[in-house]
Design a protein around this motif. Structure first.
Motif, PDB file in Angstrom:
ATOM      1  N   LYS A   1       0.861  -1.183   0.000  1.00  9.73           N
ATOM      2  CA  LYS A   1       0.000   0.000   0.000  1.00  9.73           C
ATOM      3  C   LYS A   1       0.896   1.231   0.000  1.00  9.73           C
ATOM      4  O   LYS A   1       2.116   1.128   0.130  1.00  9.73           O
ATOM      5  N   ASP A   2       0.273   2.369  -0.105  1.00  7.66           N
ATOM      6  CA  ASP A   2       0.983   3.645  -0.008  1.00  7.66           C
ATOM      7  C   ASP A   2       2.123   3.749  -1.008  1.00  7.66           C
ATOM      8  O   ASP A   2       3.243   4.146  -0.660  1.00  7.66           O
ATOM      9  N   SER A   3       1.852   3.365  -2.227  1.00  5.84           N
ATOM     10  CA  SER A   3       2.859   3.455  -3.275  1.00  5.84           C
ATOM     11  C   SER A   3       2.156   3.536  -4.626  1.00  5.84           C
ATOM     12  O   SER A   3       0.933   3.686  -4.694  1.00  5.84           O
ATOM     13  N   TYR A   4       2.933   3.419  -5.679  1.00  4.98           N
ATOM     14  CA  TYR A   4       2.420   3.453  -7.047  1.00  4.98           C
ATOM     15  C   TYR A   4       2.733   2.132  -7.726  1.00  4.98           C
ATOM     16  O   TYR A   4       3.808   1.558  -7.509  1.00  4.98           O
ATOM     17  N   PHE A   5       1.810   1.651  -8.574  1.00  3.39           N
ATOM     18  CA  PHE A   5       1.944   0.338  -9.194  1.00  3.39           C
ATOM     19  C   PHE A   5       1.503   0.371 -10.650  1.00  3.39           C
ATOM     20  O   PHE A   5       0.681   1.205 -11.035  1.00  3.39           O
ATOM     21  N   TYR A   6       2.017  -0.567 -11.417  1.00  7.53           N
ATOM     22  CA  TYR A   6       1.577  -0.758 -12.796  1.00  7.53           C
ATOM     23  C   TYR A   6       1.671  -2.238 -13.129  1.00  7.53           C
ATOM     24  O   TYR A   6       2.308  -3.008 -12.416  1.00  7.53           O
ATOM     25  N   ALA A   7       1.002  -2.623 -14.214  1.00 11.90           N
ATOM     26  CA  ALA A   7       1.000  -4.022 -14.641  1.00 11.90           C
ATOM     27  C   ALA A   7       1.624  -4.130 -16.033  1.00 11.90           C
ATOM     28  O   ALA A   7       1.546  -3.202 -16.836  1.00 11.90           O
ATOM     29  N   LYS A   8       2.202  -5.279 -16.285  1.00  8.34           N
ATOM     30  CA  LYS A   8       2.730  -5.585 -17.611  1.00  8.34           C
ATOM     31  C   LYS A   8       2.182  -6.935 -18.037  1.00  8.34           C
ATOM     32  O   LYS A   8       2.265  -7.906 -17.278  1.00  8.34           O
ATOM     33  N   VAL A   9       1.627  -6.994 -19.248  1.00 12.78           N
ATOM     34  CA  VAL A   9       1.249  -8.278 -19.821  1.00 12.78           C
ATOM     35  C   VAL A   9       2.393  -8.670 -20.744  1.00 12.78           C
ATOM     36  O   VAL A   9       2.859  -7.871 -21.553  1.00 12.78           O
ATOM     37  N   LYS A  10       2.874  -9.881 -20.553  1.00  7.75           N
ATOM     38  CA  LYS A  10       4.006 -10.345 -21.345  1.00  7.75           C
ATOM     39  C   LYS A  10       3.584 -10.739 -22.751  1.00  7.75           C
ATOM     40  O   LYS A  10       2.448 -11.141 -22.973  1.00  7.75           O
ATOM     41  N   LYS A  11       4.518 -10.641 -23.660  1.00  3.33           N
ATOM     42  CA  LYS A  11       4.293 -11.045 -25.043  1.00  3.33           C
ATOM     43  C   LYS A  11       4.076 -12.556 -25.084  1.00  3.33           C
ATOM     44  O   LYS A  11       4.679 -13.303 -24.319  1.00  3.33           O
ATOM     45  N   SER A  12       3.183 -12.980 -25.963  1.00  5.98           N
ATOM     46  CA  SER A  12       2.975 -14.409 -26.201  1.00  5.98           C
ATOM     47  C   SER A  12       2.891 -14.593 -27.719  1.00  5.98           C
ATOM     48  O   SER A  12       2.773 -13.610 -28.453  1.00  5.98           O
ATOM     49  N   PRO A  13       2.945 -15.806 -28.215  1.00  2.00           N
ATOM     50  CA  PRO A  13       2.945 -16.001 -29.668  1.00  2.00           C
ATOM     51  C   PRO A  13       1.761 -15.307 -30.360  1.00  2.00           C
ATOM     52  O   PRO A  13       0.606 -15.580 -30.049  1.00  2.00           O
ATOM     53  N   GLY A  14       2.067 -14.366 -31.225  1.00  2.00           N
ATOM     54  CA  GLY A  14       1.058 -13.633 -31.974  1.00  2.00           C
ATOM     55  C   GLY A  14       0.410 -12.481 -31.233  1.00  2.00           C
ATOM     56  O   GLY A  14      -0.420 -11.776 -31.783  1.00  2.00           O
ATOM     57  N   CYS A  15       0.785 -12.274 -29.964  1.00  6.38           N
ATOM     58  CA  CYS A  15       0.165 -11.241 -29.128  1.00  6.38           C
ATOM     59  C   CYS A  15       1.243 -10.345 -28.520  1.00  6.38           C
ATOM     60  O   CYS A  15       2.217 -10.843 -27.958  1.00  6.38           O
ATOM     61  N   GLY A  16       1.036  -9.036 -28.604  1.00  4.52           N
ATOM     62  CA  GLY A  16       2.028  -8.094 -28.104  1.00  4.52           C
ATOM     63  C   GLY A  16       1.979  -7.915 -26.598  1.00  4.52           C
ATOM     64  O   GLY A  16       0.999  -8.242 -25.937  1.00  4.52           O
ATOM     65  N   SER A  17       3.064  -7.360 -26.057  1.00  2.00           N
ATOM     66  CA  SER A  17       3.109  -7.026 -24.632  1.00  2.00           C
ATOM     67  C   SER A  17       2.542  -5.614 -24.453  1.00  2.00           C
ATOM     68  O   SER A  17       2.378  -4.871 -25.412  1.00  2.00           O
ATOM     69  N   ALA A  18       2.264  -5.239 -23.197  1.00  2.00           N
ATOM     70  CA  ALA A  18       1.731  -3.904 -22.931  1.00  2.00           C
ATOM     71  C   ALA A  18       1.959  -3.555 -21.469  1.00  2.00           C
ATOM     72  O   ALA A  18       2.052  -4.433 -20.607  1.00  2.00           O
ATOM     73  N   LEU A  19       2.046  -2.257 -21.194  1.00  2.00           N
ATOM     74  CA  LEU A  19       2.116  -1.728 -19.844  1.00  2.00           C
ATOM     75  C   LEU A  19       0.813  -0.982 -19.539  1.00  2.00           C
ATOM     76  O   LEU A  19       0.266  -0.310 -20.412  1.00  2.00           O
ATOM     77  N   SER A  20       0.359  -1.077 -18.305  1.00  2.00           N
ATOM     78  CA  SER A  20      -0.840  -0.345 -17.884  1.00  2.00           C
ATOM     79  C   SER A  20      -0.456   1.082 -17.484  1.00  2.00           C
ATOM     80  O   SER A  20       0.729   1.430 -17.417  1.00  2.00           O
ATOM     81  N   LYS A  21      -1.473   1.841 -17.156  1.00  2.00           N
ATOM     82  CA  LYS A  21      -1.227   3.142 -16.526  1.00  2.00           C
ATOM     83  C   LYS A  21      -0.722   2.881 -15.107  1.00  2.00           C
ATOM     84  O   LYS A  21      -0.848   1.757 -14.588  1.00  2.00           O
ATOM     85  N   VAL A  22      -0.180   3.886 -14.468  1.00  2.00           N
ATOM     86  CA  VAL A  22       0.301   3.779 -13.084  1.00  2.00           C
ATOM     87  C   VAL A  22      -0.838   4.194 -12.158  1.00  2.00           C
ATOM     88  O   VAL A  22      -1.522   5.188 -12.408  1.00  2.00           O
ATOM     89  N   ILE A  23      -1.059   3.399 -11.117  1.00  2.00           N
ATOM     90  CA  ILE A  23      -2.099   3.742 -10.136  1.00  2.00           C
ATOM     91  C   ILE A  23      -1.464   3.973  -8.774  1.00  2.00           C
ATOM     92  O   ILE A  23      -0.381   3.467  -8.469  1.00  2.00           O
ATOM     93  N   ALA A  24      -2.147   4.761  -7.946  1.00  2.00           N
ATOM     94  CA  ALA A  24      -1.726   5.003  -6.561  1.00  2.00           C
ATOM     95  C   ALA A  24      -2.584   4.155  -5.639  1.00  2.00           C
ATOM     96  O   ALA A  24      -3.779   4.000  -5.859  1.00  2.00           O
ATOM     97  N   GLN A  25      -1.965   3.599  -4.614  1.00  2.00           N
ATOM     98  CA  GLN A  25      -2.703   2.811  -3.617  1.00  2.00           C
ATOM     99  C   GLN A  25      -2.534   3.458  -2.275  1.00  2.00           C
ATOM    100  O   GLN A  25      -1.518   3.898  -1.897  1.00  2.00           O
TER     101      GLN A  25
END
Length: 116
Positions: free
Chosen positions: A92-116
């Motif tokens: 808690k009390d920090s900032y976080f983001y998510a990453k979806v990893k690349k898979s065959p035929g599908c690109g990777s991506a980063l989410s927006k940053v959120i505060a908790q």
């Protein structure tokens, strides 16, 4: 004539070797939400085969998002609809983001940053 044949064979071999490299991945997006350490979200893509069984990793943000140096908080694999959840991470009390990893035929991506 033999030189032309050799050059033609070399050209075909080069095109064959690089034909798989030019294939583009379908773009993906990943969202992140949460409160009190509980983080969850969704992977989105125009290609439905890019939703299920994707690994999503949540990181604590320490400057510009950089999964190579940011602290890994938790991870999950998406369900058939692209949903994921790491449950209550205790962070808690920090900032976080998510990453979806690349898979065959599908690109990777980063989410927006959120505060908790």
């Amino acid at each position: 004539m033999r030189l032309k044949m050799t050059l033609a064979t070399a050209a075909i071999a080069t095109v064959t070797a690089f034909s798989g490299i030019a294939q583009a991945s379908t773009p993906s997006k990943v969202t992140i939400k949460g409160t009190n350490g509980d983080m969850y979200g969704k992977v989105k893509s125009d290609d439905s085969s890019c939703l299920a069984n994707r690994k999503v990793v949540v990181y604590e943000y320490n400057g510009p998002p950089n999964p190579k140096v940011d602290y890994k908080v938790g991870s999950d694999t998406t369900d058939d609809y692209g949903n994921w959840s790491i449950g209550n991470s205790g962070y808690k009390d920090s900032y976080f983001y998510a990453k979806v990893k690349k898979s065959p035929g599908c690109g990777s991506a980063l989410s927006k940053v959120i505060a908790q």
